[in-house]
Design an enzyme around this catalytic site. Sequence first.
Site, PDB file in Angstrom:
ATOM      1  CG  LEU A   1       7.607   1.685 -11.138  1.00 18.12           C
ATOM      2  CD1 LEU A   1       8.114   1.665 -12.580  1.00 18.12           C
ATOM      3  CD2 LEU A   1       6.197   1.124 -11.050  1.00 18.12           C
TER       4      LEU A   1
ATOM      5  NE  ARG B   1      -1.371   3.067   0.201  1.00 18.45           N
ATOM      6  CZ  ARG B   1      -2.004   2.632  -0.872  1.00 18.45           C
ATOM      7  NH1 ARG B   1      -1.674   1.488  -1.408  1.00 18.45           N
ATOM      8  NH2 ARG B   1      -2.964   3.363  -1.420  1.00 18.45           N
TER       9      ARG B   1
ATOM     10  CG  MET C   1      -1.579   3.392  -8.512  1.00 17.21           C
ATOM     11  SD  MET C   1      -2.849   4.053  -7.428  1.00 17.21           S
ATOM     12  CE  MET C   1      -2.403   3.313  -5.886  1.00 17.21           C
ATOM     13  N   GLY C   2       3.142   3.795  -9.784  1.00 14.55           N
ATOM     14  CA  GLY C   2       4.502   4.313  -9.659  1.00 14.55           C
ATOM     15  C   GLY C   2       5.199   3.885  -8.383  1.00 14.55           C
TER      16      GLY C   2
ATOM     17  CD  GLN D   1      -5.608  -3.796  -7.806  1.00 15.76           C
ATOM     18  OE1 GLN D   1      -5.844  -2.730  -7.272  1.00 15.76           O
ATOM     19  NE2 GLN D   1      -4.416  -4.085  -8.302  1.00 15.76           N
TER      20      GLN D   1
ATOM     21  CG  HIS E   1       5.600  -2.155  -9.650  1.00 16.28           C
ATOM     22  ND1 HIS E   1       6.034  -1.509  -8.517  1.00 16.28           N
ATOM     23  CD2 HIS E   1       4.247  -2.013  -9.653  1.00 16.28           C
ATOM     24  CE1 HIS E   1       5.008  -0.990  -7.876  1.00 16.28           C
ATOM     25  NE2 HIS E   1       3.899  -1.280  -8.534  1.00 16.28           N
TER      26      HIS E   1
ATOM     27  CG  ASP F   1      -2.646  -5.254  -4.401  1.00 12.12           C
ATOM     28  OD1 ASP F   1      -2.652  -4.968  -3.199  1.00 12.12           O
ATOM     29  OD2 ASP F   1      -1.797  -4.814  -5.198  1.00 12.12           O
TER      30      ASP F   1
HETATM   31  O1  PAF Z   1      -2.502  -1.942  -7.997  1.00 12.18           O
HETATM   32  C1  PAF Z   1      -2.378  -0.746  -8.344  1.00 12.18           C
HETATM   33  O2  PAF Z   1      -1.277  -0.186  -8.405  1.00 12.18           O
HETATM   34  C2  PAF Z   1      -3.619   0.037  -8.698  1.00 12.18           C
HETATM   35  O3  PAF Z   1      -4.703  -0.334  -7.921  1.00 12.18           O
HETATM   36  C3  PAF Z   1      -3.974  -0.022 -10.211  1.00 12.18           C
HETATM   37  C4  PAF Z   1      -4.310  -1.433 -10.653  1.00 12.18           C
HETATM   38  C5  PAF Z   1      -2.814   0.510 -11.037  1.00 12.18           C
HETATM   39  C6  PAF Z   1      -5.206   0.848 -10.496  1.00 12.18           C
HETATM   40  O4  PAF Z   1      -4.991   2.167 -10.140  1.00 12.18           O
END
Ligand code: PAF
Length: 251
Positions: free
Chosen positions: A33, A187, A30-31, A153, A37, A150
Amino acid sequence: MLILTSPEEMFRWRKNLGDEGISVGFVPTMGFLHEGHASLIRKSTQENTHTVVSIFVNPTQFTNSEDFEKYPQDKDGDSSLLRALNVDVLYSPSPSAVYPEGFNTSISAGHIATKLEGKSRPGHFDGVATVVVKLLNTVNPNNAYFGKKDRQQLAVIQQVVRDLNLSINIVGQDTVRDHDGVALSSRNSRLTEMERQAAVVLPQALRAMISAFHAGETSFAQLIALGLQICATLTTWRSSTQSLWKRLSFQ
Ligand code: PAF
């Protein structure tokens, strides 16, 4: 680095690339970075002939509108980092390119998405699962890379990919941490100085829980109680810790 902004452009690029001697690695983001990342991207460029990174702040996974509106962005910084890391394609679609008028389908990842973080953020993991499947279908990679920061996730994505027979290898990469042990996260730029200091209790509590586990404590309830106790005993930071928890709970 090629910048593509619509699914059609992405499909065309992928189709022209073909499959002979080709392996595409994909890092969805989601940028804003950071080094976390960058470690995913480095792994992808090492393991694949081509790497695609997406930047899309996905509205359907936010359960708090203020959090969505204030999500940090740095387009120029992100582009420079991606170029320095030799990324082949930046896929950066608009919300209407991902969710055109009439869009009406959503993926539910079942019970794995409703516990832990999913309990305090109902619908969050359905939003993640839906956008990730859309991105995977659009980019059509061989390997897709996600951070273990995450953890839930990652488990949701592994479940969805398995259940829907997507022929994509999901790779989990270790969390990258700051000098004081706090996990790097976009964040974190929104934390006050006090909250950032308070966040140090989280890796401390996690480390103590891991030690207790290795020492033979296998009760989940006992390990959680230990972690919470460590957070609570750092009394000088208690008030900012509480406000941190409040903010984390609506990520
Ligand atoms: O982890 C993230 O940045 C987001 O949840 C993802 C996997 C890009 C989905 O929007």
